[in-house]
Design a protein around this motif. Structure first.
Motif, PDB file in Angstrom:
ATOM      1  N   ILE A  79      -2.042  -3.756 -12.366  1.00 51.67           N
ATOM      2  CA  ILE A  79      -0.885  -4.072 -11.539  1.00 51.67           C
ATOM      3  C   ILE A  79      -0.917  -3.298 -10.218  1.00 51.67           C
ATOM      4  O   ILE A  79      -1.581  -2.258 -10.095  1.00 51.67           O
ATOM      5  CB  ILE A  79       0.401  -3.753 -12.332  1.00 51.67           C
ATOM      6  CG1 ILE A  79       1.614  -4.463 -11.742  1.00 51.67           C
ATOM      7  CG2 ILE A  79       0.613  -2.238 -12.430  1.00 51.67           C
ATOM      8  CD1 ILE A  79       2.815  -4.456 -12.680  1.00 51.67           C
ATOM      9  N   ASP A  80      -0.177  -3.809  -9.211  1.00 46.58           N
ATOM     10  CA  ASP A  80      -0.141  -3.182  -7.888  1.00 46.58           C
ATOM     11  C   ASP A  80       0.360  -1.746  -7.945  1.00 46.58           C
ATOM     12  O   ASP A  80       1.163  -1.377  -8.811  1.00 46.58           O
ATOM     13  CB  ASP A  80       0.784  -3.962  -6.951  1.00 46.58           C
ATOM     14  CG  ASP A  80       0.243  -5.323  -6.575  1.00 46.58           C
ATOM     15  OD1 ASP A  80      -0.941  -5.602  -6.864  1.00 46.58           O
ATOM     16  OD2 ASP A  80       1.010  -6.113  -5.988  1.00 46.58           O
ATOM     17  N   ILE A  81      -0.096  -0.954  -6.992  1.00 50.86           N
ATOM     18  CA  ILE A  81       0.439   0.394  -6.779  1.00 50.86           C
ATOM     19  C   ILE A  81       1.732   0.272  -5.982  1.00 50.86           C
ATOM     20  O   ILE A  81       1.823  -0.524  -5.040  1.00 50.86           O
ATOM     21  CB  ILE A  81      -0.587   1.265  -6.032  1.00 50.86           C
ATOM     22  CG1 ILE A  81      -1.848   1.434  -6.897  1.00 50.86           C
ATOM     23  CG2 ILE A  81       0.004   2.626  -5.672  1.00 50.86           C
ATOM     24  CD1 ILE A  81      -3.032   1.974  -6.140  1.00 50.86           C
ATOM     25  N   CYS A  82       2.726   1.056  -6.337  1.00 49.26           N
ATOM     26  CA  CYS A  82       4.006   1.008  -5.640  1.00 49.26           C
ATOM     27  C   CYS A  82       3.845   1.453  -4.188  1.00 49.26           C
ATOM     28  O   CYS A  82       3.208   2.471  -3.915  1.00 49.26           O
ATOM     29  CB  CYS A  82       5.025   1.922  -6.315  1.00 49.26           C
ATOM     30  SG  CYS A  82       5.663   1.286  -7.858  1.00 49.26           S
ATOM     31  N   ALA A  83       4.453   0.726  -3.293  1.00 43.53           N
ATOM     32  CA  ALA A  83       4.417   1.106  -1.876  1.00 43.53           C
ATOM     33  C   ALA A  83       5.017   2.499  -1.673  1.00 43.53           C
ATOM     34  O   ALA A  83       4.535   3.286  -0.852  1.00 43.53           O
ATOM     35  CB  ALA A  83       5.161   0.082  -1.042  1.00 43.53           C
ATOM     36  N   GLU A  84       6.056   2.817  -2.446  1.00 43.30           N
ATOM     37  CA  GLU A  84       6.705   4.128  -2.307  1.00 43.30           C
ATOM     38  C   GLU A  84       5.756   5.270  -2.664  1.00 43.30           C
ATOM     39  O   GLU A  84       5.937   6.396  -2.188  1.00 43.30           O
ATOM     40  CB  GLU A  84       7.945   4.193  -3.195  1.00 43.30           C
ATOM     41  CG  GLU A  84       9.103   3.292  -2.750  1.00 43.30           C
ATOM     42  CD  GLU A  84       8.976   1.865  -3.272  1.00 43.30           C
ATOM     43  OE1 GLU A  84       9.912   1.082  -3.041  1.00 43.30           O
ATOM     44  OE2 GLU A  84       7.937   1.533  -3.891  1.00 43.30           O
ATOM     45  N   SER A  97       4.779  -3.969  -9.605  1.00 42.63           N
ATOM     46  CA  SER A  97       4.164  -2.652  -9.466  1.00 42.63           C
ATOM     47  C   SER A  97       4.682  -1.752 -10.586  1.00 42.63           C
ATOM     48  O   SER A  97       5.590  -2.121 -11.320  1.00 42.63           O
ATOM     49  CB  SER A  97       4.475  -2.041  -8.094  1.00 42.63           C
ATOM     50  OG  SER A  97       5.880  -1.962  -7.889  1.00 42.63           O
ATOM     51  N   ASP A  98       4.084  -0.573 -10.700  1.00 44.06           N
ATOM     52  CA  ASP A  98       4.392   0.294 -11.840  1.00 44.06           C
ATOM     53  C   ASP A  98       4.334   1.765 -11.417  1.00 44.06           C
ATOM     54  O   ASP A  98       3.272   2.383 -11.466  1.00 44.06           O
ATOM     55  CB  ASP A  98       3.404   0.027 -12.977  1.00 44.06           C
ATOM     56  CG  ASP A  98       3.763   0.775 -14.253  1.00 44.06           C
ATOM     57  OD1 ASP A  98       4.684   1.620 -14.225  1.00 44.06           O
ATOM     58  OD2 ASP A  98       3.112   0.527 -15.291  1.00 44.06           O
ATOM     59  N   ASP A 102       1.407   4.795 -11.835  1.00 46.77           N
ATOM     60  CA  ASP A 102       0.937   5.516 -10.646  1.00 46.77           C
ATOM     61  C   ASP A 102       0.910   7.019 -10.900  1.00 46.77           C
ATOM     62  O   ASP A 102      -0.088   7.703 -10.654  1.00 46.77           O
ATOM     63  CB  ASP A 102       1.842   5.233  -9.445  1.00 46.77           C
ATOM     64  CG  ASP A 102       1.756   3.805  -8.949  1.00 46.77           C
ATOM     65  OD1 ASP A 102       0.890   3.044  -9.431  1.00 46.77           O
ATOM     66  OD2 ASP A 102       2.571   3.444  -8.079  1.00 46.77           O
ATOM     67  N   GLU A 103       2.040   7.537 -11.390  1.00 40.73           N
ATOM     68  CA  GLU A 103       2.157   8.979 -11.606  1.00 40.73           C
ATOM     69  C   GLU A 103       1.176   9.469 -12.670  1.00 40.73           C
ATOM     70  O   GLU A 103       0.537  10.514 -12.516  1.00 40.73           O
ATOM     71  CB  GLU A 103       3.593   9.323 -12.002  1.00 40.73           C
ATOM     72  CG  GLU A 103       3.848  10.812 -12.160  1.00 40.73           C
ATOM     73  CD  GLU A 103       5.287  11.135 -12.492  1.00 40.73           C
ATOM     74  OE1 GLU A 103       5.593  12.317 -12.745  1.00 40.73           O
ATOM     75  OE2 GLU A 103       6.120  10.201 -12.502  1.00 40.73           O
TER      76      GLU A 103
END
Length: 278
Positions: A79-84, A97-98, A102-103
Protein backbone atom coordinates in the motif's frame (compact mmCIF):
# COMPACT_ATOMS: atom_id res chain seq x y z
CA UNK A 1 26.05 -20.70 9.18
CA UNK A 2 23.06 -20.25 6.86
CA UNK A 3 22.19 -16.60 6.20
CA UNK A 4 19.02 -15.35 7.89
CA UNK A 5 17.08 -12.68 6.00
CA UNK A 6 14.24 -10.69 7.55
CA UNK A 7 11.22 -9.60 5.51
CA UNK A 8 8.91 -6.82 6.61
CA UNK A 9 5.28 -7.83 7.09
CA UNK A 10 2.33 -6.61 5.09
CA UNK A 11 -0.53 -5.53 7.37
CA UNK A 12 -4.21 -6.26 6.84
CA UNK A 13 -6.14 -4.16 9.35
CA UNK A 14 -9.69 -5.20 8.37
CA UNK A 15 -9.68 -8.80 7.10
CA UNK A 16 -12.74 -9.97 5.16
CA UNK A 17 -15.08 -12.25 7.18
CA UNK A 18 -14.25 -15.31 5.10
CA UNK A 19 -10.77 -15.53 6.62
CA UNK A 20 -12.20 -16.36 10.05
CA UNK A 21 -10.66 -13.43 11.96
CA UNK A 22 -12.82 -10.45 10.99
CA UNK A 23 -11.90 -8.31 14.01
CA UNK A 24 -8.17 -9.02 14.13
CA UNK A 25 -5.27 -7.33 12.36
CA UNK A 26 -3.41 -9.82 10.17
CA UNK A 27 0.21 -9.84 9.04
CA UNK A 28 1.29 -11.67 5.93
CA UNK A 29 4.11 -12.46 3.56
CA UNK A 30 3.58 -12.70 -0.20
CA UNK A 31 4.71 -16.22 -1.04
CA UNK A 32 6.84 -15.44 -4.10
CA UNK A 33 8.96 -13.10 -1.98
CA UNK A 34 9.89 -15.96 0.35
CA UNK A 35 10.53 -18.24 -2.64
CA UNK A 36 12.77 -15.67 -4.35
CA UNK A 37 14.96 -15.34 -1.26
CA UNK A 38 15.00 -18.94 -0.08
CA UNK A 39 15.63 -20.38 -3.55
CA UNK A 40 19.18 -19.09 -3.09
CA UNK A 41 19.87 -21.37 -0.12
CA UNK A 42 19.14 -18.98 2.74
CA UNK A 43 16.42 -18.80 5.39
CA UNK A 44 13.77 -16.07 5.35
CA UNK A 45 11.74 -14.86 8.31
CA UNK A 46 8.83 -12.45 8.34
CA UNK A 47 9.47 -9.85 11.06
CA UNK A 48 6.24 -9.46 13.07
CA UNK A 49 4.68 -6.09 13.72
CA UNK A 50 4.16 -5.55 17.45
CA UNK A 51 1.60 -2.90 18.35
CA UNK A 52 3.14 -0.91 21.19
CA UNK A 53 -0.20 0.81 21.83
CA UNK A 54 -1.73 -2.41 23.16
CA UNK A 55 -2.54 -1.78 26.85
CA UNK A 56 -1.22 -5.14 28.05
CA UNK A 57 2.22 -4.71 26.57
CA UNK A 58 5.06 -5.43 29.01
CA UNK A 59 7.98 -3.82 27.13
CA UNK A 60 9.03 -2.48 23.77
CA UNK A 61 9.64 -4.83 20.85
CA UNK A 62 13.23 -6.14 20.98
CA UNK A 63 14.36 -4.35 17.79
CA UNK A 64 18.04 -4.62 18.69
CA UNK A 65 17.77 -8.37 19.19
CA UNK A 66 15.92 -8.75 15.88
CA UNK A 67 18.58 -6.84 13.97
CA UNK A 68 21.39 -8.72 15.68
CA UNK A 69 19.88 -12.12 14.84
CA UNK A 70 19.30 -11.36 11.13
CA UNK A 71 21.77 -10.74 8.32
CA UNK A 72 19.73 -8.45 6.09
CA UNK A 73 16.32 -6.87 5.50
CA UNK A 74 13.97 -7.00 2.51
CA UNK A 75 11.04 -4.57 2.44
CA UNK A 76 7.93 -5.91 0.70
CA UNK A 77 5.80 -3.88 -1.66
CA UNK A 78 2.24 -2.91 -0.86
CA UNK A 79 0.00 0.00 0.00
CA UNK A 80 0.99 3.67 -0.51
CA UNK A 81 3.14 5.52 1.99
CA UNK A 82 1.26 8.29 3.78
CA UNK A 83 2.01 11.76 2.46
CA UNK A 84 2.17 12.98 6.06
CA UNK A 85 5.07 10.59 6.70
CA UNK A 86 7.29 12.81 4.50
CA UNK A 87 5.63 16.12 5.35
CA UNK A 88 3.35 16.48 2.33
CA UNK A 89 -0.37 16.89 1.83
CA UNK A 90 -2.29 13.96 0.30
CA UNK A 91 -2.85 14.35 -3.43
CA UNK A 92 -6.57 13.67 -3.00
CA UNK A 93 -9.06 13.64 -0.15
CA UNK A 94 -9.18 9.86 0.33
CA UNK A 95 -6.05 7.77 -0.27
CA UNK A 96 -5.08 4.15 0.29
CA UNK A 97 -2.20 4.41 2.75
CA UNK A 98 -1.10 2.97 6.08
CA UNK A 99 0.68 5.16 8.66
CA UNK A 100 0.97 2.21 11.06
CA UNK A 101 2.97 0.21 8.54
CA UNK A 102 5.05 3.30 7.72
CA UNK A 103 6.13 3.65 11.34
CA UNK A 104 6.78 -0.08 11.75
CA UNK A 105 9.01 -0.29 8.67
CA UNK A 106 10.84 2.96 9.39
CA UNK A 107 11.80 1.54 12.79
CA UNK A 108 13.10 -1.61 11.09
CA UNK A 109 15.07 0.46 8.61
CA UNK A 110 16.65 2.48 11.40
CA UNK A 111 17.85 -0.67 13.12
CA UNK A 112 19.34 -2.35 10.05
CA UNK A 113 20.90 0.79 8.60
CA UNK A 114 22.46 1.79 11.94
CA UNK A 115 23.96 -1.72 12.09
CA UNK A 116 25.31 -1.40 8.51
CA UNK A 117 23.40 -4.50 7.45
CA UNK A 118 22.17 -4.75 3.85
CA UNK A 119 18.69 -3.57 2.93
CA UNK A 120 16.77 -4.20 -0.30
CA UNK A 121 13.50 -2.34 -0.87
CA UNK A 122 10.95 -3.57 -3.39
CA UNK A 123 8.46 -1.10 -4.96
CA UNK A 124 6.94 0.54 -1.85
CA UNK A 125 10.16 -0.50 -0.08
CA UNK A 126 12.23 1.61 -2.49
CA UNK A 127 9.96 4.58 -1.87
CA UNK A 128 10.22 4.10 1.90
CA UNK A 129 14.02 4.10 1.68
CA UNK A 130 13.84 7.49 0.00
CA UNK A 131 11.48 8.81 2.67
CA UNK A 132 13.71 7.42 5.46
CA UNK A 133 16.65 9.48 4.19
CA UNK A 134 14.56 12.65 3.94
CA UNK A 135 13.28 12.41 0.37
CA UNK A 136 9.79 12.92 -1.02
CA UNK A 137 7.50 11.08 -3.44
CA UNK A 138 5.42 11.75 -6.51
CA UNK A 139 2.05 10.68 -5.15
CA UNK A 140 0.34 9.90 -8.46
CA UNK A 141 2.38 9.50 -11.64
CA UNK A 142 -0.55 9.81 -14.12
CA UNK A 143 -1.59 13.24 -12.78
CA UNK A 144 1.73 14.60 -11.46
CA UNK A 145 4.35 13.45 -14.00
CA UNK A 146 3.74 15.02 -17.45
CA UNK A 147 4.40 12.66 -20.33
CA UNK A 148 4.48 9.53 -18.18
CA UNK A 149 3.96 6.13 -19.74
CA UNK A 150 1.77 3.53 -18.02
CA UNK A 151 3.36 2.28 -14.82
CA UNK A 152 0.29 0.55 -13.43
CA UNK A 153 -2.62 -1.29 -15.02
CA UNK A 154 -5.20 -3.17 -12.93
CA UNK A 155 -6.10 -5.39 -15.89
CA UNK A 156 -2.53 -6.51 -16.56
CA UNK A 157 -1.25 -6.22 -12.97
CA UNK A 158 2.08 -8.10 -12.94
CA UNK A 159 2.07 -8.55 -16.74
CA UNK A 160 2.68 -4.86 -17.49
CA UNK A 161 6.34 -4.26 -18.35
CA UNK A 162 8.55 -1.49 -19.69
CA UNK A 163 12.25 -0.82 -20.24
CA UNK A 164 14.67 0.54 -17.67
CA UNK A 165 18.12 1.98 -18.27
CA UNK A 166 20.84 1.57 -15.64
CA UNK A 167 22.81 4.77 -15.09
CA UNK A 168 26.57 4.97 -15.71
CA UNK A 169 28.53 4.01 -12.61
CA UNK A 170 25.49 2.45 -10.94
CA UNK A 171 25.65 -0.74 -8.89
CA UNK A 172 22.91 -2.20 -11.10
CA UNK A 173 25.07 -1.64 -14.18
CA UNK A 174 27.82 -3.60 -12.43
CA UNK A 175 25.32 -6.43 -11.87
CA UNK A 176 23.49 -6.36 -15.23
CA UNK A 177 25.53 -4.23 -17.65
CA UNK A 178 24.26 -1.23 -19.59
CA UNK A 179 21.87 -2.89 -22.02
CA UNK A 180 18.22 -1.79 -21.59
CA UNK A 181 16.17 -4.31 -19.60
CA UNK A 182 12.45 -4.97 -19.24
CA UNK A 183 10.91 -5.05 -15.76
CA UNK A 184 7.47 -5.33 -14.21
CA UNK A 185 5.63 -2.11 -13.44
CA UNK A 186 2.96 -2.07 -10.71
CA UNK A 187 3.14 1.41 -9.16
CA UNK A 188 1.54 4.83 -9.39
CA UNK A 189 3.99 6.54 -7.01
CA UNK A 190 7.75 7.06 -7.36
CA UNK A 191 10.74 8.94 -5.99
CA UNK A 192 10.58 12.72 -6.32
CA UNK A 193 13.30 14.58 -4.38
CA UNK A 194 16.11 12.19 -3.49
CA UNK A 195 16.94 11.62 0.16
CA UNK A 196 20.32 12.48 1.62
CA UNK A 197 23.11 10.21 0.40
CA UNK A 198 20.95 8.56 -2.27
CA UNK A 199 21.64 8.40 -6.01
CA UNK A 200 19.55 7.20 -8.92
CA UNK A 201 20.45 3.77 -10.22
CA UNK A 202 17.89 3.39 -13.02
CA UNK A 203 15.23 5.31 -14.93
CA UNK A 204 12.41 4.56 -17.29
CA UNK A 205 14.00 5.84 -20.53
CA UNK A 206 10.90 7.34 -22.17
CA UNK A 207 9.53 9.45 -19.30
CA UNK A 208 12.59 9.41 -16.96
CA UNK A 209 10.58 8.14 -13.98
CA UNK A 210 13.05 6.91 -11.29
CA UNK A 211 13.18 3.11 -11.13
CA UNK A 212 15.97 2.36 -8.62
CA UNK A 213 17.99 4.14 -5.93
CA UNK A 214 21.06 3.38 -3.82
CA UNK A 215 22.77 4.90 -0.78
CA UNK A 216 26.37 5.78 -1.57
CA UNK A 217 27.59 5.66 2.04
CA UNK A 218 26.38 2.15 2.87
CA UNK A 219 27.70 -1.24 1.71
CA UNK A 220 24.29 -2.28 0.31
CA UNK A 221 21.17 -0.16 0.71
CA UNK A 222 19.18 -0.28 -2.52
CA UNK A 223 15.60 0.00 -3.70
CA UNK A 224 14.05 -1.06 -7.00
CA UNK A 225 10.65 0.05 -8.21
CA UNK A 226 9.79 -3.22 -9.98
CA UNK A 227 8.89 -6.61 -8.48
CA UNK A 228 11.75 -9.05 -9.24
CA UNK A 229 10.17 -11.70 -7.02
CA UNK A 230 7.12 -12.01 -9.28
CA UNK A 231 9.07 -13.42 -12.23
CA UNK A 232 11.97 -15.47 -10.95
CA UNK A 233 12.09 -17.47 -14.17
CA UNK A 234 12.48 -14.38 -16.33
CA UNK A 235 11.31 -15.18 -19.85
CA UNK A 236 10.31 -18.65 -18.67
CA UNK A 237 7.31 -16.98 -16.98
CA UNK A 238 5.88 -16.00 -20.35
CA UNK A 239 7.18 -12.43 -20.37
CA UNK A 240 9.75 -12.20 -23.18
CA UNK A 241 12.98 -10.45 -22.22
CA UNK A 242 12.04 -9.83 -18.58
CA UNK A 243 14.99 -9.07 -16.30
CA UNK A 244 16.48 -12.07 -14.48
CA UNK A 245 15.93 -11.50 -10.76
CA UNK A 246 18.69 -13.87 -9.65
CA UNK A 247 21.74 -11.57 -9.97
CA UNK A 248 20.09 -8.85 -7.85
CA UNK A 249 19.30 -11.26 -5.03
CA UNK A 250 22.79 -12.75 -5.22
CA UNK A 251 24.37 -9.29 -4.92
CA UNK A 252 22.24 -8.60 -1.84
CA UNK A 253 23.10 -11.97 -0.28
CA UNK A 254 26.81 -11.53 -0.99
CA UNK A 255 26.68 -8.23 0.91
CA UNK A 256 24.87 -9.99 3.76
CA UNK A 257 27.47 -12.77 3.78
CA UNK A 258 30.35 -10.29 3.94
CA UNK A 259 28.69 -8.45 6.82
CA UNK A 260 27.84 -11.70 8.63
CA UNK A 261 31.39 -12.98 8.22
CA UNK A 262 32.81 -9.81 9.71
CA UNK A 263 30.46 -9.93 12.69
CA UNK A 264 31.06 -13.62 13.35
CA UNK A 265 34.84 -13.14 13.25
CA UNK A 266 34.44 -10.29 15.75
CA UNK A 267 32.23 -12.47 17.97
CA UNK A 268 34.75 -15.33 17.85
CA UNK A 269 37.56 -12.92 18.72
CA UNK A 270 35.67 -11.54 21.73
CA UNK A 271 34.94 -15.08 22.95
CA UNK A 272 38.65 -15.90 22.69
CA UNK A 273 39.59 -12.81 24.73
CA UNK A 274 37.01 -13.63 27.40
CA UNK A 275 38.40 -17.15 27.65
CA UNK A 276 41.95 -15.81 28.07
CA UNK A 277 40.83 -13.41 30.83
CA UNK A 278 39.34 -16.33 32.77
Amino acid sequence: MTLRIGISARLLHSPPPGLGLPLKRLQFLESTMAQWIMSHGVVAFMIPFLDEQVPRKRRHAPLGDLVESLDGLVLQGGIDICAETYGAKPWKESTDSDPIRDEYELDLLRGFIDADKPVLGICRGAQLLNVYFGGTLIQDIPTQWPGAIRHQDERDYDRLTHEVHFLPGSRLSDIYGYEPQRVTSIHHQCVDRLGQGLVLEARSPIDLVPEAIRHTGKPFVMGVQWHPEFHMGGSEDGLPGILDSGPLMLAFLKAAARRAGHMRRLTDSMAYVREKIR
